[in-house]
Design a protein around this motif. Structure first.
Motif, short mmCIF file in Angstrom:
data_model
loop_
_atom_site.label_atom_id
_atom_site.label_comp_id
_atom_site.label_asym_id
_atom_site.label_seq_id
_atom_site.Cartn_x
_atom_site.Cartn_y
_atom_site.Cartn_z
N LEU A 134 -7.46 -2.97 4.19
CA LEU A 134 -6.89 -1.70 3.76
C LEU A 134 -7.24 -0.60 4.76
N ALA A 172 -7.85 -1.78 -2.79
CA ALA A 172 -7.67 -3.03 -2.04
C ALA A 172 -7.58 -4.21 -3.01
N TYR A 189 0.84 -1.21 0.00
CA TYR A 189 0.00 0.00 0.00
C TYR A 189 0.87 1.26 0.00
#
Length: 194
Positions: free
Chosen positions: A183, A173, A153
């Motif tokens: 997430l 996600a 991420y």
């Protein structure tokens, strides 16, 4: 047809003459899509390779359980196509859908040989684009194997800051291979650390 962004992009790789640009314009198509419209649907043959002038797209496939898996996102100055379907003219494994009103410049498959014959340097240009795409895909696969979800991420956020604000969290996600709940947990954790 506004092809200035495309020409600027091409000029990073090869120089085109005025005559070549004129020929190219005659052999390209411009298409506008509304948010939610499909550029390509799973099972259809990809007939164009598209350059995004304006807008945002997602490329995804739907598995046998009806689960959507986001494979690629695209914004201005990016290419969007199912390259395997386009090159082989076989049914696509992917859907390409517009996440915003989107404008594309499209290279139709049935005109590519003429384009390459009249402007051979474009064959080199497309080879470079495909090479870059393959290298990026390989790096993404390595990241998916070697980085944990939080690291993936953070890499996404750092590498594509302008995309995150434009698409729903569940799509990010899916792109990262995690659930939207996970997430959210990662983002909360990062906010607490900051």
């Amino acid at each position: 047809m506004n092809i200035k962004p495309l020409l600027s992009y091409i000029q990073n790789f090869v120089e085109l003459t005025k005559e070549e640009i004129s020929f190219l314009k005659l052999n390209l198509t411009s298409r506008k899509y509304l948010k939610g419209q499909f550029v390509l649907q799973q099972g259809d043959v990809c007939k164009t390779s598209s350059f995004i002038i304006k807008g945002c797209t997602k490329m995804f496939y739907v598995d046998d359980d009806g689960q959507e898996h986001v494979f690629m996102l695209g914004i201005e100055d990016w290419w969007v196509s199912d390259i395997g379907s386009f090159i082989n003219q076989t049914p696509s494994d992917f859907n390409i859908q517009c996440l915003e009103d989107t404008e594309l410049i499209q290279f139709p498959f049935d005109r590519m040989e003429d384009i390459y014959l009249k402007i051979p340097k474009l064959e080199r240009f497309f080879r470079k684009i495909v090479e870059r795409g393959l290298a990026a895909t390989q790096r993404r696969i390595i990241r998916n194997f070697s980085l944990n979800a939080k690291e993936r991420y953070l890499f996404f956020k750092e590498s594509y800051p302008s995309i995150e604000q434009r698409i729903p969290q569940y799509m990010i996600a899916s792109y990262l291979g995690i659930t939207k709940e996970f997430l959210s947990k990662i983002k909360s954790q990062i906010a607490q650390e900051g």
